[in-house]
Design a protein around this motif. Structure first.
Motif, PDB file in Angstrom:
ATOM      1  N   ILE A 216      52.730  61.238  66.225  1.00 30.62           N
ATOM      2  CA  ILE A 216      52.178  59.844  66.145  1.00 30.62           C
ATOM      3  C   ILE A 216      52.775  59.217  67.311  1.00 30.62           C
ATOM      4  O   ILE A 216      53.401  59.494  67.974  1.00 30.62           O
ATOM      5  N   ALA A 217      52.065  57.713  67.497  1.00 36.49           N
ATOM      6  CA  ALA A 217      52.238  57.153  68.577  1.00 36.49           C
ATOM      7  C   ALA A 217      52.180  55.710  68.225  1.00 36.49           C
ATOM      8  O   ALA A 217      51.369  55.236  67.454  1.00 36.49           O
ATOM      9  N   PHE A 218      53.074  54.947  68.734  1.00 42.43           N
ATOM     10  CA  PHE A 218      52.927  53.165  68.512  1.00 42.43           C
ATOM     11  C   PHE A 218      52.980  52.635  69.886  1.00 42.43           C
ATOM     12  O   PHE A 218      54.069  52.518  70.637  1.00 42.43           O
ATOM     13  N   ASN A 219      51.750  52.198  70.212  1.00 42.45           N
ATOM     14  CA  ASN A 219      51.667  51.371  71.468  1.00 42.45           C
ATOM     15  C   ASN A 219      52.048  49.988  71.325  1.00 42.45           C
ATOM     16  O   ASN A 219      51.019  49.073  71.065  1.00 42.45           O
ATOM     17  N   ASN A 220      53.037  49.523  71.585  1.00 42.54           N
ATOM     18  CA  ASN A 220      53.803  48.368  71.283  1.00 42.54           C
ATOM     19  C   ASN A 220      54.068  47.537  72.527  1.00 42.54           C
ATOM     20  O   ASN A 220      53.928  46.358  72.476  1.00 42.54           O
ATOM     21  N   GLY A 221      54.250  48.290  73.814  1.00 43.67           N
ATOM     22  CA  GLY A 221      54.529  47.522  74.962  1.00 43.67           C
ATOM     23  C   GLY A 221      53.377  46.543  75.233  1.00 43.67           C
ATOM     24  O   GLY A 221      52.188  46.685  75.165  1.00 43.67           O
ATOM     25  N   ALA A 222      53.839  45.148  75.695  1.00 41.99           N
ATOM     26  CA  ALA A 222      53.056  44.318  76.122  1.00 41.99           C
ATOM     27  C   ALA A 222      53.722  43.306  76.975  1.00 41.99           C
ATOM     28  O   ALA A 222      54.932  43.363  77.171  1.00 41.99           O
ATOM     29  N   THR A 223      53.064  42.263  77.710  1.00 44.24           N
ATOM     30  CA  THR A 223      53.580  41.165  78.574  1.00 44.24           C
ATOM     31  C   THR A 223      52.966  39.780  77.992  1.00 44.24           C
ATOM     32  O   THR A 223      51.830  39.936  77.617  1.00 44.24           O
ATOM     33  N   ILE A 224      53.664  38.959  78.203  1.00 45.48           N
ATOM     34  CA  ILE A 224      53.108  37.538  77.806  1.00 45.48           C
ATOM     35  C   ILE A 224      52.499  36.968  79.125  1.00 45.48           C
ATOM     36  O   ILE A 224      52.675  37.352  80.134  1.00 45.48           O
ATOM     37  N   GLN A 225      51.548  35.956  78.834  1.00 44.16           N
ATOM     38  CA  GLN A 225      51.119  35.204  80.080  1.00 44.16           C
ATOM     39  C   GLN A 225      51.844  33.902  80.085  1.00 44.16           C
ATOM     40  O   GLN A 225      52.665  33.534  79.140  1.00 44.16           O
ATOM     41  N   ARG A 226      51.846  33.175  81.113  1.00 46.03           N
ATOM     42  CA  ARG A 226      52.342  31.769  81.302  1.00 46.03           C
ATOM     43  C   ARG A 226      51.422  30.828  80.283  1.00 46.03           C
ATOM     44  O   ARG A 226      50.244  30.831  80.224  1.00 46.03           O
ATOM     45  N   PRO A 227      52.047  30.247  79.428  1.00 46.45           N
ATOM     46  CA  PRO A 227      51.462  29.514  78.375  1.00 46.45           C
ATOM     47  C   PRO A 227      50.577  28.651  79.088  1.00 46.45           C
ATOM     48  O   PRO A 227      51.056  27.650  80.063  1.00 46.45           O
ATOM     49  N   GLY A 228      49.371  28.216  78.548  1.00 42.98           N
ATOM     50  CA  GLY A 228      48.486  26.921  79.211  1.00 42.98           C
ATOM     51  C   GLY A 228      47.270  27.359  79.096  1.00 42.98           C
ATOM     52  O   GLY A 228      46.761  28.509  78.903  1.00 42.98           O
ATOM     53  N   PRO A 229      46.399  26.203  79.432  1.00 39.31           N
ATOM     54  CA  PRO A 229      44.789  26.324  79.675  1.00 39.31           C
ATOM     55  C   PRO A 229      44.364  27.513  80.805  1.00 39.31           C
ATOM     56  O   PRO A 229      45.135  27.800  81.531  1.00 39.31           O
ATOM     57  N   MET A 230      43.250  28.173  80.279  1.00 35.99           N
ATOM     58  CA  MET A 230      43.029  29.277  80.884  1.00 35.99           C
ATOM     59  C   MET A 230      42.641  28.895  82.490  1.00 35.99           C
ATOM     60  O   MET A 230      42.717  29.705  83.391  1.00 35.99           O
TER      61      MET A 230
ATOM     62  N   GLY B 115      47.218  68.773  66.075  1.00 42.55           N
ATOM     63  CA  GLY B 115      46.158  68.875  65.671  1.00 42.55           C
ATOM     64  C   GLY B 115      45.475  67.719  65.014  1.00 42.55           C
ATOM     65  O   GLY B 115      44.331  67.423  65.185  1.00 42.55           O
ATOM     66  N   SER B 116      46.470  67.078  64.378  1.00 43.10           N
ATOM     67  CA  SER B 116      45.991  65.946  63.442  1.00 43.10           C
ATOM     68  C   SER B 116      47.077  64.970  63.757  1.00 43.10           C
ATOM     69  O   SER B 116      48.314  65.327  64.038  1.00 43.10           O
ATOM     70  N   GLY B 117      46.989  63.573  63.487  1.00 43.33           N
ATOM     71  CA  GLY B 117      48.117  62.707  63.668  1.00 43.33           C
ATOM     72  C   GLY B 117      47.700  61.220  63.547  1.00 43.33           C
ATOM     73  O   GLY B 117      46.610  61.091  62.856  1.00 43.33           O
ATOM     74  N   ALA B 118      48.337  60.224  64.061  1.00 42.19           N
ATOM     75  CA  ALA B 118      48.072  58.790  63.698  1.00 42.19           C
ATOM     76  C   ALA B 118      48.548  58.266  64.862  1.00 42.19           C
ATOM     77  O   ALA B 118      49.502  58.279  65.647  1.00 42.19           O
ATOM     78  N   ILE B 119      47.922  57.036  65.249  1.00 39.72           N
ATOM     79  CA  ILE B 119      48.256  56.123  66.429  1.00 39.72           C
ATOM     80  C   ILE B 119      48.141  54.683  65.710  1.00 39.72           C
ATOM     81  O   ILE B 119      47.264  54.363  65.095  1.00 39.72           O
ATOM     82  N   VAL B 120      49.136  53.872  66.040  1.00 40.74           N
ATOM     83  CA  VAL B 120      49.160  52.329  65.766  1.00 40.74           C
ATOM     84  C   VAL B 120      49.154  51.513  67.148  1.00 40.74           C
ATOM     85  O   VAL B 120      50.216  51.952  67.954  1.00 40.74           O
ATOM     86  N   ASN B 121      48.421  50.810  67.280  1.00 40.11           N
ATOM     87  CA  ASN B 121      48.360  49.754  68.516  1.00 40.11           C
ATOM     88  C   ASN B 121      49.049  48.266  67.882  1.00 40.11           C
ATOM     89  O   ASN B 121      48.575  47.834  66.784  1.00 40.11           O
TER      90      ASN B 121
END
Length: 261
Positions: free
Chosen positions: A95-109, A144-150
């Motif tokens: 099993i795998a949990f792809n949890n890591g991320a980064t934030i952006q600077r808040p504001g208009p695009m 052989g089989s398993g699960a992934i969560v993003n």
């Protein structure tokens, strides 16, 4: 935090080897502690060794099995190597949990520098694709089989004027999740995502510092009138990774206190 000792024989994830990104803090660290308590052997991955070491030692002190690998999600080769390390250490990947991320600077695009756009896309989207490809290969070759969560975000399910690129990358993660579920389901590999609402992590505290009042607004827009604890988000990931959710794949599960109801 739940300090219950690990039950490696009857827990929700008993007998499974788990790989977790962003595991040094927040939701990832909560997942590492929980997965180990539920019987999994866990490999933690993140950029900051000091944090990884602290969580790993905490898991071991509670009777769990854990190790860590330093991994920058912006480095594709490093992500692949981190997944392979789980197989090297424990002989398999379930099993795998792809949890890591980064934030952006808040504001208009239009106020986001192009270099920051590229970095957010690399960490929040490309790394998930790289990790999933490596995880599928490892699961296929061993368990052989398993699960992934993003880990996605409730911010991926609507317009997101304050975090537009963050929301866009998370919506793309939802699409990758669904495509992977269809692609690998015939092999017995399930792929799901969770979409947390406001959760008390360093990321949301950073956003609050940039935009004072965000936490109060999130609570007001949430029917449960509070933010989530990282442990509550980890519980949803654990269920989706467990055999209890054996007929669930291709879903994006909202864990948002009713915010999108």
């Amino acid at each position: 935090m739940n300090n219950t000792s690990t039950d490696s024989t009857s827990g929700l994830l008993a007998g499974k080897v788990a790989f977790i990104t962003g595991a040094g803090r927040g939701i990832g660290a909560a997942a590492a502690r929980l997965f180990a308590r539920e019987g999994a052997e866990v490999l933690l991955a993140a950029r900051t060794e000091e944090q990884l070491k602290a969580v790993t030692e905490e898991v071991r002190a509670a009777g769990g099995t854990a190790d860590y690998v330093v991994c920058d999600l912006a480095d594709a080769a490093g992500v692949r190597a981190a997944v392979d390390r789980a197989v090297d250490l424990y002989g398999r990947l379930d099993i795998a949990f792809n949890n890591g991320a980064t934030i952006q600077r808040p504001g208009p695009m239009d106020q986001l520098p192009e270099a920051e756009f590229d970095h957010v896309c690399t960490v929040n989207l490309k790394s998930v694709w790289v990790a999933m490809v490596a995880e599928v290969a490892a699961i296929r070759a061993t368990a052989g089989s398993g699960a992934i969560v993003n880990n996605s975000s409730v911010g991926s399910l609507r317009g997101n004027p304050e975090l537009p690129v963050y929301g866009a990358t998370k919506r793309a993660v939802n699409s990758l999740t669904e495509s992977a579920a269809v692609t690998y389901g015939p092999e017995g590999i399930r792929v799901n995502a969770i979409a947390p609402g406001g959760t008390l992590t360093e990321m949301i505290r950073t956003w609050e510092a940039e935009s004072p009042g965000v936490l109060d607004r999130i609570k007001a827009q949430t029917p449960l009138r509070r933010t989530a604890d990282p442990d509550e988000i980890a519980e949803a990931a654990a269920w989706l990774l467990s055999d209890r959710s054996s007929f669930v794949t291709g879903t994006v599960l909202r864990v948002d206190g009713g915010a999108r109801a």
